[in-house]
Motif scaffolding. Sequence first.
Motif, short mmCIF file in Angstrom:
data_model
loop_
_atom_site.label_atom_id
_atom_site.label_comp_id
_atom_site.label_asym_id
_atom_site.label_seq_id
_atom_site.Cartn_x
_atom_site.Cartn_y
_atom_site.Cartn_z
N ARG A 1 0.83 -1.22 0.00
CA ARG A 1 0.00 0.00 0.00
C ARG A 1 0.86 1.26 0.00
O ARG A 1 0.58 2.22 -0.70
N ALA A 2 1.90 1.22 0.83
CA ALA A 2 2.77 2.40 0.93
C ALA A 2 3.45 2.67 -0.40
O ALA A 2 3.55 3.81 -0.85
N ARG A 3 3.88 1.60 -1.06
CA ARG A 3 4.56 1.79 -2.35
C ARG A 3 3.59 2.33 -3.40
O ARG A 3 3.90 3.23 -4.15
N LYS A 4 2.35 1.79 -3.37
CA LYS A 4 1.34 2.23 -4.34
C LYS A 4 1.05 3.71 -4.10
O LYS A 4 0.96 4.51 -5.03
N ASN A 5 0.93 4.06 -2.83
CA ASN A 5 0.65 5.46 -2.51
C ASN A 5 1.74 6.38 -3.01
O ASN A 5 1.48 7.43 -3.59
N ALA A 6 2.98 5.95 -2.80
CA ALA A 6 4.11 6.78 -3.23
C ALA A 6 4.05 6.98 -4.75
O ALA A 6 4.34 8.05 -5.27
N ARG A 7 3.65 5.91 -5.45
CA ARG A 7 3.57 6.00 -6.92
C ARG A 7 2.41 6.91 -7.34
O ARG A 7 2.56 7.80 -8.16
N ASP A 8 1.21 6.66 -6.73
CA ASP A 8 0.00 7.37 -7.16
C ASP A 8 0.00 8.85 -6.82
O ASP A 8 -0.24 9.69 -7.66
N ASN A 9 0.22 9.10 -5.51
CA ASN A 9 0.08 10.48 -5.06
C ASN A 9 1.42 11.16 -5.02
O ASN A 9 1.98 11.28 -3.96
N ALA A 10 1.92 11.54 -6.15
CA ALA A 10 3.11 12.37 -6.08
C ALA A 10 2.66 13.48 -5.13
O ALA A 10 1.61 14.08 -5.33
N GLN A 11 3.42 13.68 -4.09
CA GLN A 11 2.99 14.44 -2.90
C GLN A 11 2.08 15.63 -3.20
O GLN A 11 2.37 16.47 -4.02
#
Length: 383
Positions: free
Chosen positions: A91-101
């Motif tokens: 999940r954390a990796r997917k989040n990092a990919r999806d939501n460029a900060q």
Amino acid sequence: MTTEDAILEALKGVMDPELGLNVVELGMIPEVRLAGTHAIIGVALTIAACPMRTQIEGDVERRVLSLPGVETVEIRTTVMRRAQRATLMERARKNARDNAQQTQVSATTRVIAVASGKGGVGKSTLTANLAVAMASLGLEVGVLDADIWGFSIPRALGATDRIRASEKKLLQPVTAHGVKVISTGLITESEETALMWRGLMLSKALEQFLTQVEWGELDYLLIDMPPGTGDVQMALSRLLPQAEMLVVTTPQLAAQKVAIRVADMARRSFMPILGAVENMSHFECAHGEKYAVFGNGGGTRLSEDLNIPLLGQIPLDPAVVEGQDTGRPVVAYLPANPAAVAITELAEALMRVLPIADAESCVGRLAHIFDNFPPLPEDLLTP
Ligand code: ADP
């Protein structure tokens, strides 16, 4: 009154500092139960020796206690199983990919919104001095002046440079007394042209300052909130769910009443309140006699009414005004002054309730453990 759903919603404000996601999304809250006014919260850590443990448990506790109707919190800490850990990392990796900060503020940055019900209680003065006190301890500190048309941070910190855009088209904060500063007062030509900003929605300006400013890795970001506006608080808790509030009041009853309204709005947007500070508490004359110029007990009453700690009482002192007017914050220029001492102690108290994110990371440890001993050692699995 609160429900278990509301508790889960509030816990979305607890960020895992290094994964950049909230603990609910990460599956770290396996249990939420409410028995009357007693809340039982399960917290599942990635590893038992997680250096973030105290921070996460403390954040969870404060969030839950900030809800109306919750009087006590019991935290039941467990450790994730291997499969749960794998899901979390995915999940954390997917989040990092999806939501460029979304904002330029790092997930490890502690955010303190300094608020008061009405103007003139010393909110900007305290924000500026607290930031300088923290920076002098070697911390990376930023101040966002969200008081868009009543700005006083640039003068308080003696910041005269203008904000510039970097090659990445991001705005560069101005540095003053070791603190990174952003304020409309550093964009506009003079204090008079601030009138031009009147048309701009406050919450929109706040959003721009969070998304378009290159803050870098800050330990603390202090936000000087405009007096008494709910929309800015709402925008802040949406953009920076990790934000927590410090409420400034004076000993007067009137100030304390409006402070309660601000605190109430904060709670409705799930923003925990770190504590209260009473400014202009008393005046001490040269003979050591104390005068309660604005009355007595406002801070104590506020903290009792809201069930939050009173983190400091700052005396009334002419040196504070002078520092504020000349851009020489009293904590830096007259550190032995009683008001300066009290503000420095307040900074220390804040850093105790909201400690900086630990430098050593759980993910770093996990990676290390996985590399060296593929099956996790037993002792790491028991909390
Ligand atoms: P706010 O941000 O709440 O509107 P300010 O920080 O601008 O309030 O403070 C209002 C005035 O009170 C300023 O002139 C400031 O110098 C003065 N002031 C604030 N705190 C103190 C204090 N502890 N002692 C004396 N003067 C103070």
